[in-house]
Structure formats: C-alpha cells, structure tokens
Design an enzyme around this catalytic site. Sequence first.
Site, PDB file in Angstrom:
ATOM      1  N   GLY A 124       0.817  -1.208   0.000  1.00  0.00           N
ATOM      2  CA  GLY A 124       0.000   0.000   0.000  1.00  0.00           C
ATOM      3  C   GLY A 124       0.844   1.249   0.000  1.00  0.00           C
ATOM      4  CG  ASN A 125      -0.382   4.590  -1.657  1.00  0.00           C
ATOM      5  OD1 ASN A 125      -1.085   5.437  -1.156  1.00  0.00           O
ATOM      6  ND2 ASN A 125      -0.792   3.837  -2.670  1.00  0.00           N
ATOM      7  NE  ARG A 126       3.608   8.360   5.103  1.00  0.00           N
ATOM      8  CZ  ARG A 126       4.415   9.412   5.220  1.00  0.00           C
ATOM      9  NH1 ARG A 126       5.532   9.464   4.527  1.00  0.00           N
ATOM     10  NH2 ARG A 126       4.084  10.405   6.013  1.00  0.00           N
ATOM     11  CB  SER A 127      -2.897   8.063  -0.620  1.00  0.00           C
ATOM     12  OG  SER A 127      -4.026   8.847  -0.904  1.00  0.00           O
TER      13      SER A 127
END
Length: 231
Positions: A33-36
């Site tokens: 995943g990512n931090r958005s």
Amino acid sequence: AVSGAPEQDLAGLSVVVSAGGTREPIDPVRYLGNRSSGRQGVAVALAAAERGAWVHLVAAHVDDGVLARVLPHPSIGVERAGTAAELDAAMRAAAAEADVVVMAAAVADFSVPEVSDVKLRKEDGVVTLDLVENPDILKGLVAERRPGQTIVGFAAETAADDAELRERGIRKRARKGVDLLTVNRVGWTQGFESTDNTVLFVDATDEVVAEAAGSKRAVADALWDAVLRLR
Ligand code: CTP
Ligand code: CA
C-alpha cells in the site's frame, strides 16, 4: 455570490474523481500500500459538488473519517475500488460519461501476480515477491478521452528544490498527456498526513500556470479554477 454559498460555476458538469490509495494483496492478511489518506481527492470532489457539479467519487482506500465527509452527499455518488485493477475498471466506465476526470488516487505501481490463498509463514523461509507493473490508468483514460473531456492528473514528487519539482512536473505532464497536472512535493514529513498542501499546476503549454498553498480545500478550488480556464 452570497457569502457561504460558492458560485455555481461548475453547474451542469459531470465529473469523476478518484481518491485514496490502492492496496495490492499479497496473501489473505497482507498488502502493498501507500500513505495516501484520500484527503486531497475528497476535497476535490466536495469542492466540485459545492460549485454545482455532479460528482462520481471512486474511492480506493480512504481514511474512514475522510470518507465520512461525503457519505452521504446529495450530489456525490461514491463507488469503492480496492486494487489498481478495480480502480482501472471503475474509472474507465465512469469516464465514458464525464466532462472532467481527476485522477487523485495514489495507484500502486506494482502488484503481486499470484496472490497466495494461505497466509505466508516464516517457517517456509524468507519471502521474495515477484511483482508485475500495474496498468497506467491515467494513460488509458487519455487514450480513450471523449471529445471535449478535460483530464487532470496528480503527481507527488520528492525533489531537492522548487526548480527540480517544476522540471519533474513538466516532464510528467508531457509523459501522461493530461490537460493539467497537479504537482506537490512530498517527503517523510510533507504531503501525506497533513491537512495542508502546496502545489503547482502544469498544463500542455509546459508552463506552471498556477500555484496554490493552504488547506486541501483551497488547493481543490484552485484546481477547479485552473480546469475552468482550460474549458
Ligand atoms: N496513475 C495511474 N495509474 C498508475 C500509476 C499512476 O493512473 N498505474 C496516475 C496517478 O493517479 C496520478 C498520475 O498517474 O494521477 C501520476 O502518478 P505517478 O505515480 O506520479 O506517476 P507514475 O507514472 O507512476 O510515475 P512514477 O514512476 O514517478 O511513480
Ligand atoms: Ca507511481
């Protein structure tokens, strides 16, 4: 306009906005995943709705408190898409009817082609993930653009200084073929969890045509102002 009631300068427009980060499954309990947080994309959707547009929001993983701001909303329809592949399908379908498409989601660049049905266990040894590149959703939307449709992308870049940020933005705008690219600087302490944002807008003239700083809502309003100048 009456104070508190924004001008309805997007009245009659049908817009599609993606927001949040995709998650690519590895096994039943893990993902890439990512931090958005989805804050900027949701702010873009809300600003459009309050300025009179019909909004279709395609939400990848958006923080609960952020999504709660549009659930429900009289002129925003929300559809969920967890992975890049789901987001691709949702955006293609929604874009076919839209005047403006804004791709604010943070799409995972890679995914795991063979997702394990069982949890990966340490006793089976160190895991090596062979990743494959995800489809570039934005490029696909640009390739299938409707006549008169305006397409906006986002780019979160690490850059040493403003000049590098600008150069990266101009190059990426051209590579993507979008009408407008919203470029912001990110780092370990910049861009993600914060409620404020600082962005540049680059258009097909290969120039920075506007800048905005402040709340994500202020940045969203600047984005719609820039879109209106292109239409
Ligand atoms: N994007 C997309 N599909 C992908 C990757 C990105 O639609 N598979 C969109 C994002 O939603 C964003 C824009 O493309 O609007 C730019 O994303 P970015 O990650 O900056 O671009 P990439 O082409 O993935 O380049 P990079 O190698 O810098 O990550
Ligand atoms: Ca990327």
